[in-house]
Design an enzyme around this catalytic site. Sequence first.
Site, PDB file in Angstrom:
ATOM      1  N   LYS A 111      -7.262   2.232  -5.757  1.00  0.00           N
ATOM      2  CA  LYS A 111      -6.232   1.478  -5.029  1.00  0.00           C
ATOM      3  C   LYS A 111      -5.187   1.011  -6.029  1.00  0.00           C
ATOM      4  O   LYS A 111      -5.506   0.757  -7.192  1.00  0.00           O
ATOM      5  CB  LYS A 111      -6.845   0.250  -4.357  1.00  0.00           C
ATOM      6  CG  LYS A 111      -5.991  -0.292  -3.242  1.00  0.00           C
ATOM      7  CD  LYS A 111      -6.148   0.565  -2.025  1.00  0.00           C
ATOM      8  CE  LYS A 111      -5.524  -0.038  -0.810  1.00  0.00           C
ATOM      9  NZ  LYS A 111      -6.161   0.518   0.397  1.00  0.00           N
TER      10      LYS A 111
HETATM   11  N1  GLU Z   1      -4.307   2.843   2.439  1.00  0.00           N
HETATM   12  C1  GLU Z   1      -5.174   3.463   3.372  1.00  0.00           C
HETATM   13  C2  GLU Z   1      -6.556   2.837   3.333  1.00  0.00           C
HETATM   14  O1  GLU Z   1      -6.721   1.723   2.932  1.00  0.00           O
HETATM   15  C3  GLU Z   1      -5.182   4.973   3.231  1.00  0.00           C
HETATM   16  C4  GLU Z   1      -5.746   5.495   1.952  1.00  0.00           C
HETATM   17  C5  GLU Z   1      -5.548   6.995   1.777  1.00  0.00           C
HETATM   18  O2  GLU Z   1      -5.133   7.648   2.703  1.00  0.00           O
HETATM   19  O3  GLU Z   1      -5.835   7.458   0.676  1.00  0.00           O
HETATM   20  O4  GLU Z   1      -7.518   3.392   3.772  1.00  0.00           O
END
Ligand code: GLU
Length: 475
Positions: A111
């Site tokens: 993240k």
């Molecule tokens: N930000 C989204 C989540 O928290 C998508 C993550 C992604 O598609 O890699 O799941």
Amino acid sequence: MNFQSKKPLTVGFLDSVNMMYDRAIDLLQLPDDVAQAVRNCNSTYEVQFSVRLRGELHSFKGYRSVHSEHMEPAKGGIRYSIEVNKDEVEALAALMTYKCALVEAPFGGSKGGLIVDPNEWEPHELEKITRRFAYELIKRDLINPSQNVPAPDMGTGAREMAWMADEYRRMNPTDINARACVTGKPLNAGGIAGRTEATGRGVQYALQEFFRHEDDVKATGLSGSLEGKRVIVQGLGNVGYHAAKFLSEEDGAIIIGVIERDGAIFNEDGLDIEALKSHLIARRPLDTFEGGTFVQDGHAGLEHDCDILIPAACESVITHTNASRVQARLIIEAANGPVTAEANDILLARGRTIIPDLYANAGGVTVSYFEWAKNISHMRFGRMQRRQEEARSRALFEQIETLIPGGVDNATKQKLECGAGEIDLVRSGLDDTMRAAYIAMRDVRAEHPDCPDLRTAAYMVAVRRIVSVMNLYEL
Ligand code: GLU
């Protein structure tokens, strides 16, 4: 103003995630050293850079945390918010690891975040900031099709992903898989049909699957289907808006309340979600929306009477301070971490059911997986088989017609005749993923009658899969 209560948390976000994880570990009887190896966050990169904007240099701080590389690339969004901090990105990266394992997306968890208020900057300024942040990450393989693949999150969307992908391509002109370096891109930049609404669509599919299991529904005190259920949504951003739209337009649910940063709006007959969204896009204040009754204290809206509560804004909105007053029978975590570990226990003790974030909001990363696979394969889904399927259905209908003239009506013909296009396949793949993950959680609960809730079951499914890939321990 933000969505969280002003009262301080007693447990940080990362600790809260780890507390939930530890419950699964106990039930799985995983040895401490193995549990620790999975729990550890592998690395968190912190970067500061300056960009010349409006005649002076502005400094920004950003993070990219990699929780696990048991499968690569690591996957997870990048958020833009002034609330971003190290504890938050690490907690979110850990959630990504478990989430990907639960929905069988073959990724580790990661993240990122940048401390910036995207509303303070013009698009051309945001582009400069984004390209510079992307440059810093690309240099260190923290954006890379085979190492680390970001996606949209709070405060970012397809536009930011397109800038990042373009920056990667410029820095790696010979990488044939350059487009797979981020997901959530616009269609014309290598995106996939259905990614924008994927998380909201996943929330809808999760609820549909939940309501297929009569015993689970009964345990909440609710009955029947989604039809007529009274729903409150917190946050009408990308996830909340799409969930509210699909549930009201396609499943007959009634959205009786929407909670936003500057208050909440209620209408027992159902809010017009499209009208409310347009109102918010036009940046008109919520209290001037005419389709419902405005309530100043938005946070208290979480305690309003309803059947289903969908926190779709941010983490730690249901805490030890308000959990005892939440009236919803069913809470589905469309955001990451909206219910703290303490609140979780209070809600469980009060007989509330929580469909956990690991599962409920996994639609985004699931469709990201499809997009990444599409980019690596360099071909749109459905391209090879669509017309073949169409020809086969036609031949079948012709045969039926010769045997039973007028046997198939035109509407059915039209529906069945066209082969599956990309959007059909994406929806089918997402629906299948959400069903399979729910069944996996149910199976674990059947195996472990002492498993207290769906959240612990979700962690148990995830941890089992991660441990087996890491080859650390036989479970
Ligand atoms: N930000 C989204 C989540 O928290 C998508 C993550 C992604 O598609 O890699 O799941």
